[in-house]
Design a protein around this motif. Structure first.
Motif, mmCIF file in Angstrom:
data_model
loop_
_atom_site.group_PDB
_atom_site.id
_atom_site.type_symbol
_atom_site.label_atom_id
_atom_site.label_comp_id
_atom_site.label_asym_id
_atom_site.label_seq_id
_atom_site.Cartn_x
_atom_site.Cartn_y
_atom_site.Cartn_z
ATOM 1 N N SER A 217 0.771 -1.345 -0.327
ATOM 2 C CA SER A 217 -0.308 -0.104 -0.179
ATOM 3 C C SER A 217 0.729 0.862 -0.601
ATOM 4 O O SER A 217 0.469 2.461 -0.884
ATOM 5 C CB SER A 217 -1.095 -0.207 1.269
ATOM 6 N N PHE A 218 2.107 0.927 0.540
ATOM 7 C CA PHE A 218 3.236 2.275 0.781
ATOM 8 C C PHE A 218 2.863 2.480 -0.090
ATOM 9 O O PHE A 218 3.584 3.713 -1.569
ATOM 10 C CB PHE A 218 4.328 1.719 1.745
ATOM 11 N N LEU A 219 3.785 1.311 -1.487
ATOM 12 C CA LEU A 219 4.805 1.611 -2.522
ATOM 13 C C LEU A 219 3.269 2.029 -3.851
ATOM 14 O O LEU A 219 4.303 3.212 -4.482
ATOM 15 C CB LEU A 219 4.977 0.606 -3.127
ATOM 16 N N GLU A 220 2.686 1.765 -3.551
ATOM 17 C CA GLU A 220 1.059 2.258 -4.715
ATOM 18 C C GLU A 220 1.169 3.758 -4.416
ATOM 19 O O GLU A 220 1.168 4.427 -5.001
ATOM 20 C CB GLU A 220 0.068 1.411 -4.669
ATOM 21 N N ASN A 221 1.033 4.066 -2.452
ATOM 22 C CA ASN A 221 0.449 5.368 -2.669
ATOM 23 C C ASN A 221 2.016 6.631 -3.431
ATOM 24 O O ASN A 221 1.709 7.586 -3.379
ATOM 25 C CB ASN A 221 -0.060 5.372 -1.050
ATOM 26 N N TYR A 222 3.419 5.826 -2.474
ATOM 27 C CA TYR A 222 4.200 6.512 -2.978
ATOM 28 C C TYR A 222 4.545 6.796 -5.097
ATOM 29 O O TYR A 222 4.525 7.977 -5.393
ATOM 30 C CB TYR A 222 5.941 5.618 -2.869
ATOM 31 N N VAL A 223 4.521 6.171 -5.234
ATOM 32 C CA VAL A 223 4.428 5.938 -6.767
ATOM 33 C C VAL A 223 2.985 7.200 -7.622
ATOM 34 O O VAL A 223 3.396 8.256 -8.148
ATOM 35 C CB VAL A 223 4.088 4.531 -7.844
ATOM 36 N N ALA A 225 2.592 9.940 -5.275
ATOM 37 C CA ALA A 225 2.720 11.178 -4.972
ATOM 38 C C ALA A 225 3.791 11.731 -5.004
ATOM 39 O O ALA A 225 4.122 12.696 -4.811
ATOM 40 C CB ALA A 225 2.877 10.513 -3.268
ATOM 41 N N SER A 226 5.197 10.936 -5.576
ATOM 42 C CA SER A 226 6.275 11.278 -6.043
ATOM 43 C C SER A 226 6.177 11.735 -7.715
ATOM 44 O O SER A 226 5.617 11.006 -8.243
ATOM 45 C CB SER A 226 7.275 10.088 -5.399
ATOM 46 N N LYS A 227 6.863 12.504 -8.091
ATOM 47 C CA LYS A 227 6.964 12.975 -8.827
ATOM 48 C C LYS A 227 7.685 12.123 -10.129
ATOM 49 O O LYS A 227 7.621 12.339 -11.343
ATOM 50 C CB LYS A 227 7.559 14.290 -9.222
ATOM 51 N N TYR A 228 8.530 10.983 -9.298
ATOM 52 C CA TYR A 228 9.493 10.704 -10.667
ATOM 53 C C TYR A 228 9.386 9.575 -9.501
ATOM 54 O O TYR A 228 9.871 8.551 -9.219
ATOM 55 C CB TYR A 228 11.077 10.996 -10.117
ATOM 56 N N GLY A 229 8.323 8.677 -9.338
ATOM 57 C CA GLY A 229 7.485 7.442 -8.579
ATOM 58 C C GLY A 229 7.586 7.014 -9.456
ATOM 59 O O GLY A 229 7.825 5.443 -9.476
ATOM 60 N N LYS A 233 10.330 3.576 -8.495
ATOM 61 C CA LYS A 233 9.932 1.461 -8.714
ATOM 62 C C LYS A 233 10.442 0.825 -9.588
ATOM 63 O O LYS A 233 10.551 -0.398 -9.143
ATOM 64 C CB LYS A 233 7.820 1.838 -8.872
ATOM 65 N N ALA A 234 10.522 1.434 -11.096
ATOM 66 C CA ALA A 234 11.073 0.445 -11.773
ATOM 67 C C ALA A 234 12.897 0.045 -11.378
ATOM 68 O O ALA A 234 13.125 -0.827 -11.316
ATOM 69 C CB ALA A 234 11.656 1.433 -13.172
ATOM 70 N N LYS A 235 13.324 1.234 -10.734
ATOM 71 C CA LYS A 235 14.826 1.032 -10.172
ATOM 72 C C LYS A 235 14.625 -0.178 -8.827
ATOM 73 O O LYS A 235 15.567 -0.888 -8.291
ATOM 74 C CB LYS A 235 15.239 2.717 -9.731
ATOM 75 N N ARG A 240 15.355 -4.986 -5.630
ATOM 76 C CA ARG A 240 15.672 -6.497 -5.220
ATOM 77 C C ARG A 240 16.152 -7.640 -5.834
ATOM 78 O O ARG A 240 16.694 -8.146 -5.381
ATOM 79 C CB ARG A 240 13.896 -6.525 -5.769
ATOM 80 N N ALA A 241 15.844 -6.980 -7.632
ATOM 81 C CA ALA A 241 17.334 -8.629 -7.564
ATOM 82 C C ALA A 241 18.801 -8.459 -7.071
ATOM 83 O O ALA A 241 19.179 -9.691 -7.176
ATOM 84 C CB ALA A 241 16.729 -8.251 -9.191
ATOM 85 N N ARG A 242 19.158 -7.395 -7.300
ATOM 86 C CA ARG A 242 20.292 -7.349 -6.598
ATOM 87 C C ARG A 242 20.497 -7.493 -4.852
ATOM 88 O O ARG A 242 21.845 -8.947 -4.866
ATOM 89 C CB ARG A 242 21.001 -6.043 -7.150
#
Length: 250
Positions: A217-223, A225-229, A233-235, A240-242
């Motif tokens: 839920s946090f990540l969904e809202n962050y994307v 709310a942020s101009k570069y969300g 998220k893609a980064k 995560r993969a690393r």
């Protein structure tokens, strides 16, 4: 571990609030009633005897300076953080506001006292603050649930005409205060922002295993709310993969 020779502790009535690996936190009585609650919070960074003395002093002073600068920047941005009253590099201390009516996000999640609908509101409030930090080039550096303070705000809506009427509706929101900016930095890169988010995600997965939906839920809202969300998220997926690769390789 000797900390009692600190003049701030020697000259003020105080009690130990928390002792960690990096610093001790003390509650100091405010003798001049400067604060709203009669208390200061003193953060004293500890001497690391295993490090060379000059290196330890340099690193400690850098972290104290960086924390003070970031707190002041947050205040200018309208992000609620503890007020800084003074810092003393020689004594390794920052004297700041003590927010006695807040608790850590970690304690809130561990208590499991909030239902899912309220947790979604809380996650959105946290996301908005982190997004504002990142959109203004502030990287926290240690974004764990222990380093986010929370206070619930309940606002009544409407005025019943009599006591027999249905109770007023209540809007629930949370005041969010990020703390402990000793590892903070200034950066506009998606990589640094994603690492901040990864640290928070790992803190939730390891400390609050039953709260994975909170980070979702946090990540969904962050994307949102942020101009570069979206870019962050893609980064985050790359970070995560690393992280998974490191875990597999031990």
């Amino acid at each position: 571990m000797v900390v009692d020779n600190c003049p701030f502790l020697r000259n003020c009535e105080h009690s130990l609030l928390f002792q960690g690996a990096e610093a001790c936190l003390y509650i100091l009585k405010d003798p001049n009633n400067v604060t709203h609650n009669g208390m200061f919070l003193l953060k004293k960074r500890l001497v690391k005897s295993y490090r060379h003395a000059k290196l330890d002093k340099k690193l400690t002073q850098k972290r104290i300076t960086q924390e003070g600068r970031t707190l002041l920047k947050c205040q200018k941005l309208g992000i609620k953080v503890p007020i800084v009253y003074l810092s003393d590099l020689n004594e390794r201390v920052i004297l700041m506001e003590y927010l006695d009516d807040y608790q850590s996000l970690r304690n809130v999640l561990e208590s499991r006292s909030l239902d899912n609908s309220v947790l979604k509101i809380l996650s959105a409030n946290v996301a908005n603050v982190v997004a504002k930090l990142h959109d203004n080039s502030v990287i926290h550096g240690d974004l764990t649930t222990s380093n986010v303070l929370v206070k619930e705000l309940k606002v009544e809506n409407g005025t019943p005409e009599s006591e027999n009427m249905i109770e007023k509706s209540v809007t629930r929101n949370f005041s969010i205060v990020p703390i402990d900016f000793g590892l903070s930095s200034s950066s506009d890169t998606s990589e640094d922002k994603a690492v901040d988010l990864y640290v928070l995600e790992r803190a939730i997965l390891t400390t609050h295993a039953n709260m994975t939906s909170f980070f979702d839920s946090f990540l969904e809202n962050y994307v949102t709310a942020s101009k570069y969300g979206s870019a962050t998220k893609a980064k985050l997926d790359e970070v995560r993969a690393r992280g998974r690769k490191r875990d597999m390789m031990g």
